[in-house]
Design an enzyme around this catalytic site. Structure first.
Site, PDB file in Angstrom:
ATOM      1  N   SER A 105       0.795  -1.237   0.000  1.00 54.74           N
ATOM      2  CA  SER A 105       0.000   0.000   0.000  1.00 54.74           C
ATOM      3  C   SER A 105       0.821   1.278   0.000  1.00 54.74           C
ATOM      4  O   SER A 105       0.273   2.360  -0.207  1.00 54.74           O
ATOM      5  CB  SER A 105      -0.947   0.020   1.196  1.00 54.74           C
ATOM      6  OG  SER A 105      -2.018  -0.840   0.953  1.00 54.74           O
ATOM      7  N   LYS A 115       0.423   3.430  -2.962  1.00 52.35           N
ATOM      8  CA  LYS A 115      -0.729   4.336  -3.114  1.00 52.35           C
ATOM      9  C   LYS A 115      -0.307   5.798  -2.996  1.00 52.35           C
ATOM     10  O   LYS A 115      -1.001   6.689  -3.480  1.00 52.35           O
ATOM     11  CB  LYS A 115      -1.797   3.991  -2.067  1.00 52.35           C
ATOM     12  CG  LYS A 115      -2.402   2.596  -2.272  1.00 52.35           C
ATOM     13  CD  LYS A 115      -3.289   2.171  -1.111  1.00 52.35           C
ATOM     14  CE  LYS A 115      -3.815   0.745  -1.330  1.00 52.35           C
ATOM     15  NZ  LYS A 115      -4.505   0.202  -0.148  1.00 52.35           N
ATOM     16  N   TYR A 122      -4.110   3.355   7.842  1.00 53.73           N
ATOM     17  CA  TYR A 122      -5.387   2.640   7.958  1.00 53.73           C
ATOM     18  C   TYR A 122      -6.154   3.169   9.163  1.00 53.73           C
ATOM     19  O   TYR A 122      -6.152   4.370   9.415  1.00 53.73           O
ATOM     20  CB  TYR A 122      -5.166   1.123   8.044  1.00 53.73           C
ATOM     21  CG  TYR A 122      -4.139   0.590   7.084  1.00 53.73           C
ATOM     22  CD1 TYR A 122      -4.270   0.840   5.717  1.00 53.73           C
ATOM     23  CD2 TYR A 122      -3.051  -0.142   7.512  1.00 53.73           C
ATOM     24  CE1 TYR A 122      -3.333   0.348   4.827  1.00 53.73           C
ATOM     25  CE2 TYR A 122      -2.110  -0.635   6.617  1.00 53.73           C
ATOM     26  CZ  TYR A 122      -2.260  -0.377   5.279  1.00 53.73           C
ATOM     27  OH  TYR A 122      -1.339  -0.855   4.390  1.00 53.73           O
TER      28      TYR A 122
HETATM   29  N1  GLN Z   1      -2.340  -5.792  -1.853  1.00 53.69           N
HETATM   30  C1  GLN Z   1      -2.986  -5.498  -0.617  1.00 53.69           C
HETATM   31  C2  GLN Z   1      -4.462  -5.327  -0.826  1.00 53.69           C
HETATM   32  O1  GLN Z   1      -4.826  -4.731  -1.799  1.00 53.69           O
HETATM   33  C3  GLN Z   1      -2.400  -4.233  -0.069  1.00 53.69           C
HETATM   34  C4  GLN Z   1      -2.985  -3.935   1.236  1.00 53.69           C
HETATM   35  C5  GLN Z   1      -2.148  -3.069   2.102  1.00 53.69           C
HETATM   36  O2  GLN Z   1      -0.912  -2.994   2.046  1.00 53.69           O
HETATM   37  N2  GLN Z   1      -2.854  -2.512   3.033  1.00 53.69           N
HETATM   38  O3  GLN Z   1      -5.274  -5.763  -0.045  1.00 53.69           O
END
Ligand code: GLN
Length: 304
Positions: A63, A66, A240
């Protein structure tokens, strides 16, 4: 005390924190990563570096990717982007489906999976080959031409990514995903699979500390105002449903991934990347958070 000295001290003091979390096990390529690894790398805007431990071992940035896709999409769309994705912390797990339905297909923020899929959709609309655009940006920021996708990770994400597929199709049903669903998912799974080490990641985050300007080429990737906004979203949504606790304990904006990486920065000063694969229940690196908490405490620096 030098950054190198502080980081070495933290590296040694944090050893008792191993064994308190669990390596991501939703795909085999992540499940087999050795849990007892720790890399730390720091890069300042005035050219100082400090490293400790496994700072040269590449891991799946997941993530953290992102952050880079959001920078690209924000530069392309400007504030129109916020018509399609919000800027509020979600308070829910990153792959939650319920909140998306309650809020009529407008993801709370660009760092939960639904929001990241909208951001990736923007890139799919603008670029013929969005995967190369993402990779080239990261290579240029990190100063490493051989950073690449891990095709095994990308293929497993695809084979098991039922929740992400559900989110993408739901976004489509709400009119908030314009490209072909499989194309968006393919780019998303590939961006998550990018493998980097801490030294590369700390360099790659330095443009955020530099108000959106590429520190090595001088190119403005974002306006100063856009960089301010991106940094604000990283602080409030980058970890998160633990973003509040990260700000409270660490006091830096940043982004985590379920590969165990955490990258954070202090605007005008430095970026730091930590990798340790054991995760807490929110999907954040246990050891990584502790390292960064001690880093801001022992240096007396944070954004506050
Ligand atoms: N590939 C993971 C997903 O899409 C990435 C999630 C993450 O790092 N929070 O669920």
């Amino acid at each position: 005390m030098s950054h190198q000295h502080i980081i070495e001290g933290i590296y040694s003091d944090v050893q008792p924190f191993f064994g308190r979390g669990k390596v991501a096990d939703y795909i085999p390529a992540l499940a087999r990563v050795r849990p007892d690894q720790l890399g730390i790398a720091l890069q300042t805007l005035d050219g100082q570096t400090a490293v400790a431990g496994d700072s040269e071992i590449r891991f799946s940035i997941q993530s953290i990717s992102k952050t880079f896709t959001l920078a690209l999409a924000f530069a392309l769309e400007g504030n129109d982007l916020w018509k399609r994705v919000g800027v509020e912390p979600s308070g829910n797990p990153f792959n939650s489906l319920v909140q998306l339905e309650f809020e009529n297909g407008k993801p709370r923020n660009p760092f939960i999976n639904a929001g990241a899929l909208v951001v990736t959709d923007v890139l799919c609309r603008h670029y013929d080959d969005p995967k190369s655009v993402i990779l080239n940006l990261i290579r240029s920021l990190a100063g490493s031409d051989d950073i690449s996708f891990d095709e095994e990770v990308a293929a497993s994400e695809k084979a098991t990514g039922f929740r992400n597929q559900s989110l993408a199709w739901f976004l489509k049903s709400c009119g908030n995903l314009h490209s072909d669903v499989d194309t968006v998912l393919d780019v998303y799974f590939h961006q998550c699979s990018i493998a980097m080490n801490c030294r590369e990641l700390s360099r790659a985050f330095l443009f955020l500390a530099n108000h959106g300007v590429h520190p090595y080429t001088g190119e403005a990737m974002l306006t100063r105002s856009q960089a301010k906004r991106l940094n604000a979203i990283l602080l409030t949504c980058g970890f998160y449903d633990q973003a509040g606790e990260f700000a409270f304990r660490v006091g830096m904006p940043g982004k985590s991934g379920v590969g165990g990486g955490v990258a954070a920065f202090i605007p005008g000063e430095l970026a730091v990347a930590v990798w340790s694969p054991e995760l807490n229940e929110h999907g954040n690196s246990v050891v990584g958070m502790q390292v960064l908490e001690w880093f801001t405490t022992r240096t007396g620096r944070s954004i506050f």
